[in-house]
Scaffold this motif. Structure first.
Motif, PDB file in Angstrom:
ATOM      1  N   LYS A 101      70.526  45.038  29.236  1.00  0.00           N
ATOM      2  CA  LYS A 101      69.575  44.824  28.146  1.00  0.00           C
ATOM      3  C   LYS A 101      69.303  46.096  27.343  1.00  0.00           C
ATOM      4  CE  LYS A 101      67.357  40.845  30.333  1.00  0.00           C
ATOM      5  NZ  LYS A 101      66.093  40.239  30.808  1.00  0.00           N
ATOM      6  N   GLY A 102      70.374  46.798  27.013  1.00  0.00           N
ATOM      7  CA  GLY A 102      70.257  47.953  26.141  1.00  0.00           C
ATOM      8  C   GLY A 102      70.067  49.285  26.839  1.00  0.00           C
ATOM      9  N   TRP A 103      69.670  49.271  28.109  1.00  0.00           N
ATOM     10  CA  TRP A 103      69.504  50.500  28.880  1.00  0.00           C
ATOM     11  C   TRP A 103      70.751  50.759  29.716  1.00  0.00           C
ATOM     12  CZ3 TRP A 103      65.406  54.052  29.896  1.00  0.00           C
ATOM     13  CH2 TRP A 103      64.246  53.848  29.114  1.00  0.00           C
ATOM     14  N   ALA A 145      79.865  59.982  26.288  1.00  0.00           N
ATOM     15  CA  ALA A 145      80.362  58.729  25.728  1.00  0.00           C
ATOM     16  C   ALA A 145      79.261  57.723  25.411  1.00  0.00           C
ATOM     17  CB  ALA A 145      81.367  58.092  26.697  1.00  0.00           C
ATOM     18  N   THR A 146      78.028  58.025  25.817  1.00  0.00           N
ATOM     19  CA  THR A 146      76.916  57.106  25.585  1.00  0.00           C
ATOM     20  C   THR A 146      76.338  57.323  24.193  1.00  0.00           C
ATOM     21  OG1 THR A 146      76.347  57.168  27.936  1.00  0.00           O
ATOM     22  CG2 THR A 146      74.670  56.328  26.433  1.00  0.00           C
ATOM     23  N   PRO A 147      76.198  56.265  23.403  1.00  0.00           N
ATOM     24  CA  PRO A 147      75.611  56.425  22.058  1.00  0.00           C
ATOM     25  C   PRO A 147      74.232  57.077  22.147  1.00  0.00           C
ATOM     26  CG  PRO A 147      76.530  54.226  22.333  1.00  0.00           C
ATOM     27  CD  PRO A 147      76.576  54.868  23.688  1.00  0.00           C
ATOM     28  N   PRO A 148      73.905  57.970  21.222  1.00  0.00           N
ATOM     29  CA  PRO A 148      72.614  58.679  21.294  1.00  0.00           C
ATOM     30  C   PRO A 148      71.405  57.770  21.154  1.00  0.00           C
ATOM     31  CG  PRO A 148      73.778  59.170  19.241  1.00  0.00           C
ATOM     32  CD  PRO A 148      74.739  58.440  20.109  1.00  0.00           C
ATOM     33  N   PRO A 165      68.596  63.843  24.829  1.00  0.00           N
ATOM     34  CA  PRO A 165      67.209  63.354  24.803  1.00  0.00           C
ATOM     35  C   PRO A 165      67.093  61.851  25.064  1.00  0.00           C
ATOM     36  CG  PRO A 165      67.975  63.900  22.584  1.00  0.00           C
ATOM     37  CD  PRO A 165      69.008  64.411  23.531  1.00  0.00           C
ATOM     38  N   ASN A 166      68.211  61.140  25.056  1.00  0.00           N
ATOM     39  CA  ASN A 166      68.160  59.707  25.365  1.00  0.00           C
ATOM     40  C   ASN A 166      68.081  59.456  26.869  1.00  0.00           C
ATOM     41  OD1 ASN A 166      70.828  60.773  25.290  1.00  0.00           O
ATOM     42  ND2 ASN A 166      71.732  58.733  25.143  1.00  0.00           N
ATOM     43  N   ILE A 167      68.216  60.502  27.701  1.00  0.00           N
ATOM     44  CA  ILE A 167      67.914  60.352  29.129  1.00  0.00           C
ATOM     45  C   ILE A 167      66.396  60.357  29.262  1.00  0.00           C
ATOM     46  CG2 ILE A 167      68.189  61.272  31.457  1.00  0.00           C
ATOM     47  CD1 ILE A 167      70.631  62.818  30.488  1.00  0.00           C
ATOM     48  N   LEU A 197      59.444  49.107  37.935  1.00  0.00           N
ATOM     49  CA  LEU A 197      59.645  49.863  36.695  1.00  0.00           C
ATOM     50  C   LEU A 197      59.889  48.898  35.558  1.00  0.00           C
ATOM     51  CD1 LEU A 197      61.718  51.986  38.882  1.00  0.00           C
ATOM     52  CD2 LEU A 197      60.330  53.237  37.239  1.00  0.00           C
ATOM     53  N   ASP A 198      59.047  48.987  34.544  1.00  0.00           N
ATOM     54  CA  ASP A 198      59.201  48.185  33.337  1.00  0.00           C
ATOM     55  C   ASP A 198      59.729  49.088  32.231  1.00  0.00           C
ATOM     56  OD1 ASP A 198      58.217  45.565  34.165  1.00  0.00           O
ATOM     57  OD2 ASP A 198      56.272  46.543  34.379  1.00  0.00           O
ATOM     58  N   PHE A 199      60.902  48.728  31.700  1.00  0.00           N
ATOM     59  CA  PHE A 199      61.551  49.516  30.654  1.00  0.00           C
ATOM     60  C   PHE A 199      61.378  48.812  29.311  1.00  0.00           C
ATOM     61  CE2 PHE A 199      63.688  50.592  34.589  1.00  0.00           C
ATOM     62  CZ  PHE A 199      63.857  51.959  34.503  1.00  0.00           C
ATOM     63  N   TYR A 200      61.121  49.603  28.256  1.00  0.00           N
ATOM     64  CA  TYR A 200      60.847  49.047  26.932  1.00  0.00           C
ATOM     65  C   TYR A 200      61.934  49.435  25.932  1.00  0.00           C
ATOM     66  CZ  TYR A 200      56.246  47.862  28.738  1.00  0.00           C
ATOM     67  OH  TYR A 200      55.220  47.318  29.479  1.00  0.00           O
ATOM     68  N   ASP A 201      61.937  48.701  24.817  1.00  0.00           N
ATOM     69  CA  ASP A 201      62.993  48.893  23.816  1.00  0.00           C
ATOM     70  C   ASP A 201      62.827  50.164  22.992  1.00  0.00           C
ATOM     71  OD1 ASP A 201      60.820  48.119  22.309  1.00  0.00           O
ATOM     72  OD2 ASP A 201      61.875  46.551  21.195  1.00  0.00           O
ATOM     73  N   ASP A 202      61.731  50.889  23.183  1.00  0.00           N
ATOM     74  CA  ASP A 202      61.526  52.141  22.450  1.00  0.00           C
ATOM     75  C   ASP A 202      61.784  53.366  23.327  1.00  0.00           C
ATOM     76  OD1 ASP A 202      59.362  52.013  24.142  1.00  0.00           O
ATOM     77  OD2 ASP A 202      57.840  52.369  22.601  1.00  0.00           O
ATOM     78  N   GLY A 203      62.350  53.143  24.520  1.00  0.00           N
ATOM     79  CA  GLY A 203      62.662  54.244  25.412  1.00  0.00           C
ATOM     80  C   GLY A 203      61.552  54.626  26.366  1.00  0.00           C
TER      81      GLY A 203
END
Length: 305
Positions: free
Chosen positions: A151-153, A187-190, A242-244, A290-296
């Motif tokens: 789901k995007g992560w 290789a991961t998109p920023p 910074p996307n980590i 852990l709840d992950f959101y679409d804004d990081g």
């Protein structure tokens, strides 16, 4: 319309006219993960009932987790145990998992999941299952380290535990794994958020509290098997990405949240608490949600099952 109502409505209209929709974007939950670490199951009434309750609890959550991460140390110990004893533990874990879990499980290798490293029987090293091969086969892991996207992560699962030629084990990422990790990050998109998970914490303050005492000279020690010895290199590497957003771990049986250079390191306690003898450093048996959101962003809560 009276004057008071007119002024009130005019003010409201003015407020709405100046409303910036982009400034009030509401984040959306992307996915939910249950992090069950350090189960340390073995033939014992308290351990078997504890694992059963923990997985029952995770499966009964509402909203339901998208998947579970087994944070490592699924079994009580394979490092020193015989092949038969290790097999008994793995069979028990698999039996209880099958009976009490319907969710997808992603596995991390814990130090106690490794077979034979501390065995005094020399010919054990010739067995195909020696070391990490058994745990990799047992849980049908694609490799001892791997990645996947949900789901995007992106989740990057790493192997912390390396055999120390001087005795015991030591926490770091071996050269082969490190090169793979660097390639995976590059290789991961920023714009894709990343969550990294390893059994032993990469960075931790709690690792210095594990022994619960100062050294004779007053120093607080962070042993090489409680925190990554390559932590300085990892901090430097992670700052390029910074996307980590977070690094997850277990191992210490303690709960911790530490943010350093905008990256949050979360230590997620232990299902077994103090190895099925109650709490450890006052941290009771528990697992993390852990709840992950679409804004990081992300949120963590604990469940004392």
């Amino acid at each position: 319309m009276n004057r008071r109502r007119f002024l009130r409505n005019s003010a409201l209209a003015g407020t709405l006219a100046g409303f910036d929709a982009t400034a009030a974007t509401i984040r959306k939950k992307s996915l939910r993960v249950a992090y069950l670490s350090d189960v340390h199951v073995f033939p014992s009434k308290i351990a078997e009932e504890g694992m059963t309750k923990a997985y029952h609890s995770a499966n009964a959550l509402n909203p339901k987790p998208d998947f579970i991460i087994n944070g490592g140390d699924a079994i009580f110990d394979g490092l020193e145990k015989s092949k038969d004893e290790t097999q008994t533990q793995f069979k028990l874990f698999q039996k209880l998992l099958k009976e009490n879990n319907k969710l997808e499980v992603k596995h991390i290798i814990g130090n106690h999941d490794i077979w034979g490293w501390f065995s005094k029987t020399e010919d054990i090293k010739g067995d195909r299952l020696y070391g990490k091969q058994w745990i990799t086969d047992e849980f049908q892991m694609p490799k001892r380290y791997y990645s996947f996207v949900k789901k995007g992560w992106k989740f990057i699962i790493l192997d912390s535990t390396q055999l120390n030629p001087k005795g015991g084990y030591i926490a770091y990422f071996d050269p082969e794994q490190l090169e793979w990790l660097k390639g995976e990050l590059a290789a991961t998109p920023p714009n894709q958020y990343i969550c990294i998970a390893s059994h032993i914490p990469i960075l931790s303050a709690a690792s210095g509290l594990f022994l619960n005492k100062n050294q004779e000279n007053g120093d607080i020690v962070m042993p090489r098997n409680l925190i990554h010895t390559d932590v300085f290199d990892m901090i430097k590497l992670f700052r390029n990405y910074p996307n980590i957003k977070t690094c997850l771990s277990g191992h210490l049986h303690m709960q911790e949240s530490l943010t350093y250079w905008d990256l949050t390191y979360l230590n997620n306690g232990a299902v077994s608490g103090g190895w099925w003898k109650g709490a450890f450093r006052d941290f009771e048996p528990a697992y993390a949600i852990l709840d992950f959101y679409d804004d990081g962003t992300f949120e963590r809560t604990f469940v004392k099952y």
